[in-house]
Design a protein around this motif. Sequence first.
Motif: not given
Lengths: 260, 260
Positions: A244-245, A172, B242, A248-249, A179-180, A176, B244-246, B248-250
Amino acid sequence: MMNETVVMIGAGRVATHLAQALRERAGLRLVQVYSRTEEHARALAERSGDAVWTTSAEAVRTDADVYVFSLSDDALAGVARRVPANDGLWLHTAGSVPMNVFRGRARRYGVLYPLQTFSRDRSVDFRRVPCFVEGCTAEVTDEVRTLAKRLSDEVHELSSVDRAYLHLAAVFACNFTNHMYALADGIVRARGIDGSVLRPLIDETAAKIHRLTPREAQTGPALRNDRAVLNRQAAMIIDPDVKRLYEEISRGIYAERLKS
Amino acid sequence: MMNETVVMIGAGRVATHLAQALRERAGLRLVQVYSRTEEHARALAERSGDAVWTTSAEAVRTDADVYVFSLSDDALAGVARRVPANDGLWLHTAGSVPMNVFRGRARRYGVLYPLQTFSRDRSVDFRRVPCFVEGCTAEVTDEVRTLAKRLSDEVHELSSVDRAYLHLAAVFACNFTNHMYALADGIVRARGIDGSVLRPLIDETAAKIHRLTPREAQTGPALRNDRAVLNRQAAMIIDPDVKRLYEEISRGIYAERLKS
Protein backbone atom coordinates in the motif's frame (compact mmCIF):
# COMPACT_ATOMS: atom_id res chain seq x y z
CA MET A 1 32.85 33.34 29.32
CA MET A 2 34.78 30.45 30.83
CA ASN A 3 33.01 30.63 34.18
CA GLU A 4 29.51 30.10 32.77
CA THR A 5 27.92 26.99 34.13
CA VAL A 6 25.31 24.70 32.64
CA VAL A 7 23.05 21.98 34.01
CA MET A 8 21.84 19.33 31.58
CA ILE A 9 18.32 18.10 32.28
CA GLY A 10 18.30 14.84 30.32
CA ALA A 11 21.12 12.58 29.23
CA GLY A 12 20.01 11.11 25.91
CA ARG A 13 21.58 11.52 22.49
CA VAL A 14 20.73 15.20 21.99
CA ALA A 15 21.81 16.04 25.55
CA THR A 16 25.09 14.17 25.14
CA HIS A 17 26.02 15.82 21.83
CA LEU A 18 24.89 19.24 22.98
CA ALA A 19 26.72 18.97 26.31
CA GLN A 20 29.93 18.18 24.45
CA ALA A 21 29.46 21.14 22.11
CA LEU A 22 28.58 23.48 24.99
CA ARG A 23 31.82 22.52 26.72
CA GLU A 24 34.17 22.25 23.79
CA ARG A 25 32.84 24.93 21.49
CA ALA A 26 31.01 27.39 23.73
CA GLY A 27 33.35 27.01 26.72
CA LEU A 28 30.65 26.40 29.30
CA ARG A 29 31.31 24.29 32.36
CA LEU A 30 28.88 21.40 32.87
CA VAL A 31 28.21 21.24 36.62
CA GLN A 32 25.29 18.82 36.95
CA VAL A 33 23.34 16.23 35.00
CA TYR A 34 19.80 15.11 35.74
CA SER A 35 18.29 11.99 34.25
CA ARG A 36 15.52 9.77 35.52
CA THR A 37 17.86 6.88 34.63
CA GLU A 38 20.89 6.70 36.93
CA GLU A 39 23.03 4.96 34.33
CA HIS A 40 22.47 7.74 31.78
CA ALA A 41 22.97 10.54 34.30
CA ARG A 42 26.22 9.03 35.52
CA ALA A 43 27.54 8.31 32.02
CA LEU A 44 27.05 11.89 30.83
CA ALA A 45 28.44 13.38 34.09
CA GLU A 46 31.52 11.17 33.89
CA ARG A 47 32.37 12.17 30.38
CA SER A 48 31.98 15.84 31.33
CA GLY A 49 34.80 16.53 33.80
CA ASP A 50 33.67 17.49 37.29
CA ALA A 51 29.90 17.39 36.79
CA VAL A 52 27.79 15.61 39.38
CA TRP A 53 24.63 13.72 38.59
CA THR A 54 21.21 13.21 40.12
CA THR A 55 18.05 11.28 39.39
CA SER A 56 15.93 13.73 41.38
CA ALA A 57 14.58 16.73 39.48
CA GLU A 58 13.99 18.40 42.84
CA ALA A 59 17.74 18.18 43.57
CA VAL A 60 18.78 20.25 40.55
CA ARG A 61 20.97 23.09 41.83
CA THR A 62 19.69 26.63 41.52
CA ASP A 63 22.91 28.63 40.97
CA ALA A 64 23.81 27.67 37.38
CA ASP A 65 23.70 30.11 34.48
CA VAL A 66 22.01 27.87 31.90
CA TYR A 67 19.59 24.94 32.20
CA VAL A 68 19.23 22.83 29.07
CA PHE A 69 16.19 20.54 29.01
CA SER A 70 16.78 17.74 26.50
CA LEU A 71 13.99 15.33 27.22
CA SER A 72 11.38 13.46 25.27
CA ASP A 73 8.47 15.74 24.45
CA ASP A 74 6.07 14.08 26.84
CA ALA A 75 8.52 14.18 29.78
CA LEU A 76 9.46 17.81 29.38
CA ALA A 77 6.52 19.60 31.05
CA GLY A 78 6.48 17.26 34.03
CA VAL A 79 10.20 17.60 34.75
CA ALA A 80 10.09 21.36 34.23
CA ARG A 81 7.47 21.57 37.00
CA ARG A 82 9.75 19.70 39.43
CA VAL A 83 13.03 21.53 38.87
CA PRO A 84 13.33 24.25 41.58
CA ALA A 85 12.72 27.78 40.33
CA ASN A 86 15.87 29.82 39.81
CA ASP A 87 17.30 32.79 37.93
CA GLY A 88 19.08 30.82 35.21
CA LEU A 89 18.30 30.77 31.50
CA TRP A 90 16.03 27.80 30.81
CA LEU A 91 16.19 26.30 27.36
CA HIS A 92 14.69 23.27 25.77
CA THR A 93 15.81 21.55 22.58
CA ALA A 94 12.55 20.00 21.36
CA GLY A 95 11.08 20.60 17.93
CA SER A 96 7.44 20.22 18.71
CA VAL A 97 7.13 21.66 22.23
CA PRO A 98 6.12 25.34 22.46
CA MET A 99 8.45 27.66 24.34
CA ASN A 100 5.74 28.49 26.86
CA VAL A 101 6.05 25.07 28.48
CA PHE A 102 8.39 27.05 30.79
CA ARG A 103 5.96 29.90 31.47
CA GLY A 104 5.47 30.43 35.20
CA ARG A 105 8.44 28.18 35.98
CA ALA A 106 11.29 30.47 34.94
CA ARG A 107 11.74 34.15 34.35
CA ARG A 108 14.20 33.82 31.47
CA TYR A 109 13.43 31.00 29.09
CA GLY A 110 13.58 30.03 25.46
CA VAL A 111 14.38 27.33 22.92
CA LEU A 112 17.53 26.15 21.17
CA TYR A 113 16.45 23.53 18.61
CA PRO A 114 19.33 21.85 16.79
CA LEU A 115 18.02 20.43 13.51
CA GLN A 116 20.02 17.24 13.21
CA THR A 117 19.79 13.52 13.90
CA PHE A 118 22.22 12.39 16.56
CA SER A 119 23.58 8.87 17.01
CA ARG A 120 25.30 7.45 20.01
CA ASP A 121 28.54 6.65 18.19
CA ARG A 122 28.82 9.36 15.56
CA SER A 123 30.28 12.73 16.35
CA VAL A 124 28.59 15.68 14.70
CA ASP A 125 30.20 18.97 13.71
CA PHE A 126 27.94 21.36 15.59
CA ARG A 127 29.14 24.34 13.55
CA ARG A 128 27.14 22.90 10.66
CA VAL A 129 23.99 22.12 12.62
CA PRO A 130 21.25 24.68 11.90
CA CYS A 131 20.05 25.95 15.28
CA PHE A 132 16.64 27.57 15.69
CA VAL A 133 16.22 29.90 18.66
CA GLU A 134 13.42 31.64 20.47
CA GLY A 135 13.25 33.65 23.70
CA CYS A 136 10.51 34.84 26.03
CA THR A 137 11.60 38.47 25.53
CA ALA A 138 13.68 40.25 22.90
CA GLU A 139 16.51 40.41 25.41
CA VAL A 140 16.38 36.68 26.16
CA THR A 141 16.17 35.92 22.43
CA ASP A 142 19.44 37.83 22.03
CA GLU A 143 20.97 35.83 24.84
CA VAL A 144 19.90 32.53 23.30
CA ARG A 145 21.11 33.62 19.89
CA THR A 146 24.50 34.61 21.30
CA LEU A 147 24.84 31.24 23.00
CA ALA A 148 23.74 29.38 19.84
CA LYS A 149 26.27 31.28 17.74
CA ARG A 150 29.03 29.98 19.95
CA LEU A 151 27.92 26.49 18.87
CA SER A 152 26.86 26.82 15.27
CA ASP A 153 27.52 28.98 12.23
CA GLU A 154 23.87 28.71 11.24
CA VAL A 155 21.49 30.26 13.76
CA HIS A 156 17.96 31.34 12.92
CA GLU A 157 15.19 32.83 15.04
CA LEU A 158 11.96 30.85 14.74
CA SER A 159 8.58 30.94 16.49
CA SER A 160 7.19 27.93 18.34
CA VAL A 161 4.54 27.44 15.64
CA ASP A 162 7.01 27.50 12.76
CA ARG A 163 9.36 25.24 14.71
CA ALA A 164 6.59 22.65 14.99
CA TYR A 165 6.28 22.64 11.20
CA LEU A 166 10.04 22.44 10.83
CA HIS A 167 10.04 19.43 13.14
CA LEU A 168 7.29 17.83 11.07
CA ALA A 169 9.39 18.41 7.94
CA ALA A 170 12.39 16.90 9.71
CA VAL A 171 10.39 13.74 10.40
CA PHE A 172 9.82 13.38 6.65
CA ALA A 173 13.40 14.32 5.73
CA CYS A 174 15.03 12.05 8.29
CA ASN A 175 12.86 9.39 9.94
CA PHE A 176 10.65 8.69 6.93
CA THR A 177 13.61 8.79 4.57
CA ASN A 178 15.41 6.33 6.82
CA HIS A 179 12.34 4.09 6.75
CA MET A 180 12.56 4.06 2.95
CA TYR A 181 16.17 2.90 3.37
CA ALA A 182 14.97 0.20 5.77
CA LEU A 183 12.35 -1.06 3.32
CA ALA A 184 14.89 -1.06 0.46
CA ASP A 185 17.35 -2.91 2.67
CA GLY A 186 14.72 -5.50 3.54
CA ILE A 187 13.88 -6.10 -0.14
CA VAL A 188 17.46 -6.78 -1.19
CA ARG A 189 18.34 -8.76 1.95
CA ALA A 190 15.42 -11.10 1.23
CA ARG A 191 17.18 -11.90 -2.08
CA GLY A 192 20.54 -12.46 -0.40
CA ILE A 193 21.96 -9.17 -1.68
CA ASP A 194 23.96 -6.99 0.70
CA GLY A 195 22.18 -3.70 1.42
CA SER A 196 25.48 -1.83 1.04
CA VAL A 197 25.12 -1.91 -2.78
CA LEU A 198 22.39 0.72 -2.34
CA ARG A 199 24.67 3.24 -0.63
CA PRO A 200 26.04 5.05 -3.70
CA LEU A 201 22.44 5.52 -4.87
CA ILE A 202 21.37 6.80 -1.44
CA ASP A 203 24.33 9.17 -1.28
CA GLU A 204 23.68 10.57 -4.75
CA THR A 205 19.97 10.98 -3.99
CA ALA A 206 20.88 13.16 -1.00
CA ALA A 207 23.64 14.99 -2.89
CA LYS A 208 21.39 15.86 -5.84
CA ILE A 209 19.14 18.14 -3.83
CA HIS A 210 22.06 20.42 -3.03
CA ARG A 211 21.76 21.51 -6.66
CA LEU A 212 18.20 20.68 -7.66
CA THR A 213 14.89 20.96 -5.86
CA PRO A 214 13.52 17.54 -4.87
CA ARG A 215 10.88 17.95 -7.55
CA GLU A 216 13.53 18.59 -10.22
CA ALA A 217 15.64 15.71 -8.90
CA GLN A 218 12.88 13.09 -9.15
CA THR A 219 13.22 10.13 -11.56
CA GLY A 220 11.78 6.63 -11.83
CA PRO A 221 8.68 4.75 -12.95
CA ALA A 222 6.20 6.65 -10.75
CA LEU A 223 7.21 9.99 -12.23
CA ARG A 224 6.69 8.61 -15.74
CA ASN A 225 3.51 6.88 -14.55
CA ASP A 226 4.92 3.77 -16.21
CA ARG A 227 1.99 1.48 -15.36
CA ALA A 228 3.68 -1.72 -16.57
CA VAL A 229 6.59 -1.30 -14.16
CA LEU A 230 4.39 0.03 -11.35
CA ASN A 231 2.03 -2.93 -11.54
CA ARG A 232 4.87 -5.42 -11.82
CA GLN A 233 6.68 -3.93 -8.84
CA ALA A 234 3.56 -3.73 -6.67
CA ALA A 235 2.91 -7.40 -7.42
CA MET A 236 6.41 -8.29 -6.15
CA ILE A 237 5.71 -6.91 -2.66
CA ILE A 238 4.26 -9.47 -0.28
CA ASP A 239 3.67 -7.36 2.85
CA PRO A 240 0.27 -5.66 2.31
CA ASP A 241 1.30 -2.56 4.29
CA VAL A 242 4.45 -2.09 2.22
CA LYS A 243 2.47 -2.72 -0.97
CA ARG A 244 0.00 0.00 0.00
CA LEU A 245 2.87 2.37 0.78
CA TYR A 246 4.40 1.60 -2.60
CA GLU A 247 1.16 2.49 -4.34
CA GLU A 248 0.46 5.61 -2.31
CA ILE A 249 3.95 7.06 -2.57
CA SER A 250 3.97 6.32 -6.31
CA ARG A 251 0.66 8.18 -6.65
CA GLY A 252 2.13 11.04 -4.59
CA ILE A 253 5.15 11.33 -6.87
CA TYR A 254 2.93 11.53 -9.93
CA ALA A 255 0.57 14.00 -8.24
CA GLU A 256 3.56 16.19 -7.39
CA ARG A 257 4.61 16.11 -11.03
CA LEU A 258 1.15 17.12 -12.22
CA LYS A 259 1.31 20.20 -10.01
CA SER A 260 4.22 21.64 -11.98
CA MET B 1 40.59 -2.30 -27.17
CA MET B 2 40.58 1.14 -28.73
CA ASN B 3 38.95 0.03 -31.96
CA GLU B 4 35.83 -1.35 -30.30
CA THR B 5 32.72 0.38 -31.46
CA VAL B 6 29.43 0.98 -29.71
CA VAL B 7 25.98 2.04 -30.84
CA MET B 8 23.74 3.70 -28.27
CA ILE B 9 20.07 2.87 -28.66
CA GLY B 10 18.48 5.63 -26.64
CA ALA B 11 19.73 9.09 -25.71
CA GLY B 12 18.26 9.82 -22.30
CA ARG B 13 20.08 10.38 -19.02
CA VAL B 14 21.37 6.84 -18.52
CA ALA B 15 22.45 6.61 -22.18
CA THR B 16 24.24 9.94 -22.00
CA HIS B 17 26.16 9.14 -18.81
CA LEU B 18 26.95 5.61 -19.93
CA ALA B 19 28.08 6.73 -23.39
CA GLN B 20 30.50 9.15 -21.78
CA ALA B 21 31.87 6.45 -19.47
CA LEU B 22 32.15 3.94 -22.33
CA ARG B 23 34.24 6.43 -24.29
CA GLU B 24 36.30 7.98 -21.55
CA ARG B 25 36.80 5.05 -19.21
CA ALA B 26 36.38 1.93 -21.37
CA GLY B 27 37.92 3.44 -24.51
CA LEU B 28 35.09 2.46 -26.85
CA ARG B 29 34.29 4.52 -29.91
CA LEU B 30 30.67 5.66 -30.16
CA VAL B 31 29.72 5.36 -33.81
CA GLN B 32 25.95 5.84 -33.87
CA VAL B 33 23.09 7.03 -31.71
CA TYR B 34 19.46 6.09 -32.15
CA SER B 35 16.64 7.95 -30.48
CA ARG B 36 13.01 8.33 -31.48
CA THR B 37 13.54 12.04 -30.72
CA GLU B 38 15.81 13.74 -33.24
CA GLU B 39 16.87 16.43 -30.79
CA HIS B 40 18.08 13.84 -28.26
CA ALA B 41 19.80 11.67 -30.88
CA ARG B 42 21.64 14.64 -32.32
CA ALA B 43 22.65 16.04 -28.92
CA LEU B 44 24.23 12.79 -27.78
CA ALA B 45 25.93 12.19 -31.16
CA GLU B 46 27.36 15.71 -31.16
CA ARG B 47 28.91 15.40 -27.75
CA SER B 48 30.46 12.06 -28.77
CA GLY B 49 33.01 12.92 -31.45
CA ASP B 50 32.29 11.42 -34.85
CA ALA B 51 29.10 9.50 -34.06
CA VAL B 52 26.16 9.82 -36.43
CA TRP B 53 22.54 9.77 -35.35
CA THR B 54 19.29 8.32 -36.59
CA THR B 55 15.64 8.30 -35.56
CA SER B 56 15.01 5.07 -37.45
CA ALA B 57 15.63 1.84 -35.53
CA GLU B 58 15.76 0.03 -38.84
CA ALA B 59 18.74 2.20 -39.87
CA VAL B 60 20.95 1.07 -36.99
CA ARG B 61 24.21 -0.19 -38.49
CA THR B 62 25.04 -3.87 -38.17
CA ASP B 63 28.83 -3.83 -37.89
CA ALA B 64 29.38 -2.45 -34.39
CA ASP B 65 30.82 -4.49 -31.54
CA VAL B 66 28.41 -3.44 -28.78
CA TYR B 67 24.79 -2.25 -28.83
CA VAL B 68 23.60 -0.58 -25.63
CA PHE B 69 19.83 -0.26 -25.29
CA SER B 70 19.03 2.48 -22.76
CA LEU B 71 15.34 3.02 -23.22
CA SER B 72 12.30 3.27 -21.02
CA ASP B 73 11.12 -0.19 -20.02
CA ASP B 74 8.03 -0.14 -22.20
CA ALA B 75 9.90 1.02 -25.32
CA LEU B 76 12.67 -1.55 -25.06
CA ALA B 77 11.01 -4.66 -26.53
CA GLY B 78 9.51 -2.79 -29.48
CA VAL B 79 12.75 -1.10 -30.48
CA ALA B 80 14.72 -4.34 -30.04
CA ARG B 81 12.40 -5.97 -32.60
CA ARG B 82 13.13 -3.23 -35.15
CA VAL B 83 16.92 -3.03 -34.88
CA PRO B 84 18.41 -5.23 -37.65
CA ALA B 85 19.85 -8.51 -36.46
CA ASN B 86 23.66 -8.54 -36.24
CA ASP B 87 26.57 -10.26 -34.51
CA GLY B 88 27.25 -7.57 -31.90
CA LEU B 89 26.85 -7.86 -28.16
CA TRP B 90 23.42 -6.53 -27.24
CA LEU B 91 23.02 -5.10 -23.76
CA HIS B 92 20.28 -3.29 -21.98
CA THR B 93 20.54 -1.18 -18.86
CA ALA B 94 17.06 -1.57 -17.36
CA GLY B 95 16.43 -2.76 -13.84
CA SER B 96 13.08 -4.39 -14.33
CA VAL B 97 13.32 -5.88 -17.84
CA PRO B 98 14.40 -9.53 -18.08
CA MET B 99 17.45 -10.31 -20.17
CA ASN B 100 15.41 -12.52 -22.50
CA VAL B 101 13.73 -9.47 -24.05
CA PHE B 102 16.57 -9.98 -26.58
CA ARG B 103 15.98 -13.70 -27.15
CA GLY B 104 15.54 -14.49 -30.84
CA ARG B 105 16.80 -11.03 -31.80
CA ALA B 106 20.51 -11.41 -31.05
CA ARG B 107 22.89 -14.27 -30.57
CA ARG B 108 25.03 -12.61 -27.87
CA TYR B 109 23.06 -10.58 -25.38
CA GLY B 110 22.94 -9.60 -21.76
CA VAL B 111 22.39 -6.83 -19.23
CA LEU B 112 24.55 -4.11 -17.71
CA TYR B 113 22.47 -2.41 -15.01
CA PRO B 114 24.13 0.59 -13.38
CA LEU B 115 22.54 1.19 -9.99
CA GLN B 116 22.56 4.96 -9.77
CA THR B 117 20.33 7.97 -10.34
CA PHE B 118 21.57 10.15 -13.18
CA SER B 119 20.81 13.84 -13.66
CA ARG B 120 21.25 15.87 -16.78
CA ASP B 121 23.70 18.31 -15.19
CA ARG B 122 25.59 16.24 -12.64
CA SER B 123 28.56 14.16 -13.62
CA VAL B 124 28.84 10.79 -11.90
CA ASP B 125 32.02 8.88 -11.12
CA PHE B 126 31.23 5.61 -12.86
CA ARG B 127 33.99 3.76 -10.98
CA ARG B 128 31.77 3.99 -7.93
CA VAL B 129 28.54 2.95 -9.60
CA PRO B 130 27.65 -0.67 -8.73
CA CYS B 131 27.05 -2.46 -12.03
CA PHE B 132 25.00 -5.66 -12.21
CA VAL B 133 25.66 -7.92 -15.18
CA GLU B 134 24.07 -10.94 -16.80
CA GLY B 135 24.75 -12.80 -20.06
CA CYS B 136 22.87 -15.33 -22.18
CA THR B 137 25.77 -17.81 -21.84
CA ALA B 138 28.69 -18.13 -19.43
CA GLU B 139 30.95 -16.82 -22.17
CA VAL B 140 28.80 -13.76 -22.81
CA THR B 141 28.52 -13.14 -19.07
CA ASP B 142 32.32 -13.02 -18.96
CA GLU B 143 32.31 -10.55 -21.85
CA VAL B 144 29.78 -8.29 -20.15
CA ARG B 145 31.67 -8.52 -16.87
CA THR B 146 34.91 -7.58 -18.58
CA LEU B 147 33.28 -4.58 -20.22
CA ALA B 148 31.62 -3.52 -16.95
CA LYS B 149 34.93 -3.74 -15.09
CA ARG B 150 36.38 -1.22 -17.49
CA LEU B 151 33.67 1.18 -16.27
CA SER B 152 33.24 0.41 -12.59
CA ASP B 153 35.20 -1.00 -9.67
CA GLU B 154 32.05 -2.66 -8.37
CA VAL B 155 30.67 -5.31 -10.74
CA HIS B 156 28.33 -8.09 -9.64
CA GLU B 157 26.62 -10.87 -11.56
CA LEU B 158 22.87 -10.90 -10.96
CA SER B 159 19.92 -12.81 -12.43
CA SER B 160 16.99 -11.05 -14.08
CA VAL B 161 14.72 -11.96 -11.17
CA ASP B 162 17.06 -10.64 -8.52
CA ARG B 163 17.69 -7.53 -10.59
CA ALA B 164 13.95 -6.82 -10.59
CA TYR B 165 14.00 -6.88 -6.77
CA LEU B 166 17.09 -4.70 -6.70
CA HIS B 167 15.31 -2.21 -8.94
CA LEU B 168 12.30 -2.25 -6.61
CA ALA B 169 14.63 -1.56 -3.68
CA ALA B 170 16.22 1.27 -5.66
CA VAL B 171 12.80 2.86 -6.11
CA PHE B 172 12.42 2.96 -2.31
CA ALA B 173 16.02 4.09 -1.71
CA CYS B 174 15.98 6.82 -4.35
CA ASN B 175 12.60 7.87 -5.75
CA PHE B 176 10.61 7.36 -2.55
CA THR B 177 13.35 8.91 -0.45
CA ASN B 178 13.38 11.90 -2.78
CA HIS B 179 9.60 12.16 -2.40
CA MET B 180 10.09 12.41 1.37
CA TYR B 181 12.48 15.30 0.67
CA ALA B 182 9.84 16.89 -1.56
CA LEU B 183 7.16 16.61 1.13
CA ALA B 184 9.54 18.03 3.76
CA ASP B 185 10.46 20.85 1.42
CA GLY B 186 6.78 21.62 0.82
CA ILE B 187 6.07 21.76 4.57
CA VAL B 188 8.81 24.28 5.34
CA ARG B 189 8.25 26.35 2.19
CA ALA B 190 4.60 26.79 3.19
CA ARG B 191 5.93 28.50 6.37
CA GLY B 192 8.32 30.70 4.43
CA ILE B 193 11.38 28.70 5.53
CA ASP B 194 14.03 27.86 2.95
CA GLY B 195 14.23 24.11 2.29
CA SER B 196 18.02 24.29 2.37
CA VAL B 197 17.98 24.27 6.19
CA LEU B 198 17.04 20.57 5.92
CA ARG B 199 20.16 19.61 3.97
CA PRO B 200 22.53 18.87 6.86
CA LEU B 201 19.84 16.60 8.31
CA ILE B 202 19.32 14.86 4.97
CA ASP B 203 23.07 14.42 4.51
CA GLU B 204 23.55 12.98 7.98
CA THR B 205 20.57 10.63 7.52
CA ALA B 206 22.26 9.21 4.42
CA ALA B 207 25.71 9.17 6.03
CA LYS B 208 24.52 7.30 9.14
CA ILE B 209 23.67 4.13 7.26
CA HIS B 210 27.27 3.73 6.19
CA ARG B 211 27.89 2.72 9.79
CA LEU B 212 24.53 1.56 11.09
CA THR B 213 21.74 -0.48 9.55
CA PRO B 214 18.68 1.67 8.75
CA ARG B 215 16.91 -0.02 11.64
CA GLU B 216 19.69 0.92 14.07
CA ALA B 217 19.83 4.44 12.66
CA GLN B 218 16.13 5.20 13.20
CA THR B 219 15.06 7.94 15.65
CA GLY B 220 12.00 10.15 16.11
CA PRO B 221 8.48 10.12 17.51
CA ALA B 222 7.22 7.14 15.46
CA LEU B 223 9.97 4.87 16.77
CA ARG B 224 9.08 5.86 20.35
CA ASN B 225 5.38 5.61 19.46
CA ASP B 226 5.05 9.03 21.08
CA ARG B 227 1.30 9.40 20.52
CA ALA B 228 1.11 13.02 21.68
CA VAL B 229 3.60 14.16 19.02
CA LEU B 230 2.22 11.80 16.36
CA ASN B 231 -1.33 13.06 16.81
CA ARG B 232 -0.24 16.68 16.92
CA GLN B 233 1.85 16.32 13.77
CA ALA B 234 -0.85 14.44 11.85
CA ALA B 235 -3.29 17.22 12.73
CA MET B 236 -0.92 19.80 11.22
CA ILE B 237 -1.07 18.18 7.77
CA ILE B 238 -3.84 19.54 5.58
CA ASP B 239 -3.47 17.34 2.45
CA PRO B 240 -5.39 14.11 3.22
CA ASP B 241 -3.03 11.98 1.10
CA VAL B 242 0.04 13.32 2.88
CA LYS B 243 -1.69 12.88 6.26
CA ARG B 244 -2.42 9.24 5.42
CA LEU B 245 1.19 8.73 4.35
CA TYR B 246 2.34 10.28 7.62
CA GLU B 247 0.23 7.85 9.59
CA GLU B 248 1.15 4.78 7.56
CA ILE B 249 4.88 5.42 7.50
CA SER B 250 4.80 6.14 11.23
CA ARG B 251 3.03 2.82 11.80
CA GLY B 252 5.60 1.12 9.56
CA ILE B 253 8.50 2.51 11.58
CA TYR B 254 6.98 1.26 14.81
CA ALA B 255 6.16 -2.14 13.26
CA GLU B 256 9.78 -2.43 12.10
CA ARG B 257 10.92 -1.72 15.65
CA LEU B 258 8.62 -4.37 17.10
CA LYS B 259 10.19 -6.96 14.78
CA SER B 260 13.58 -6.58 16.46
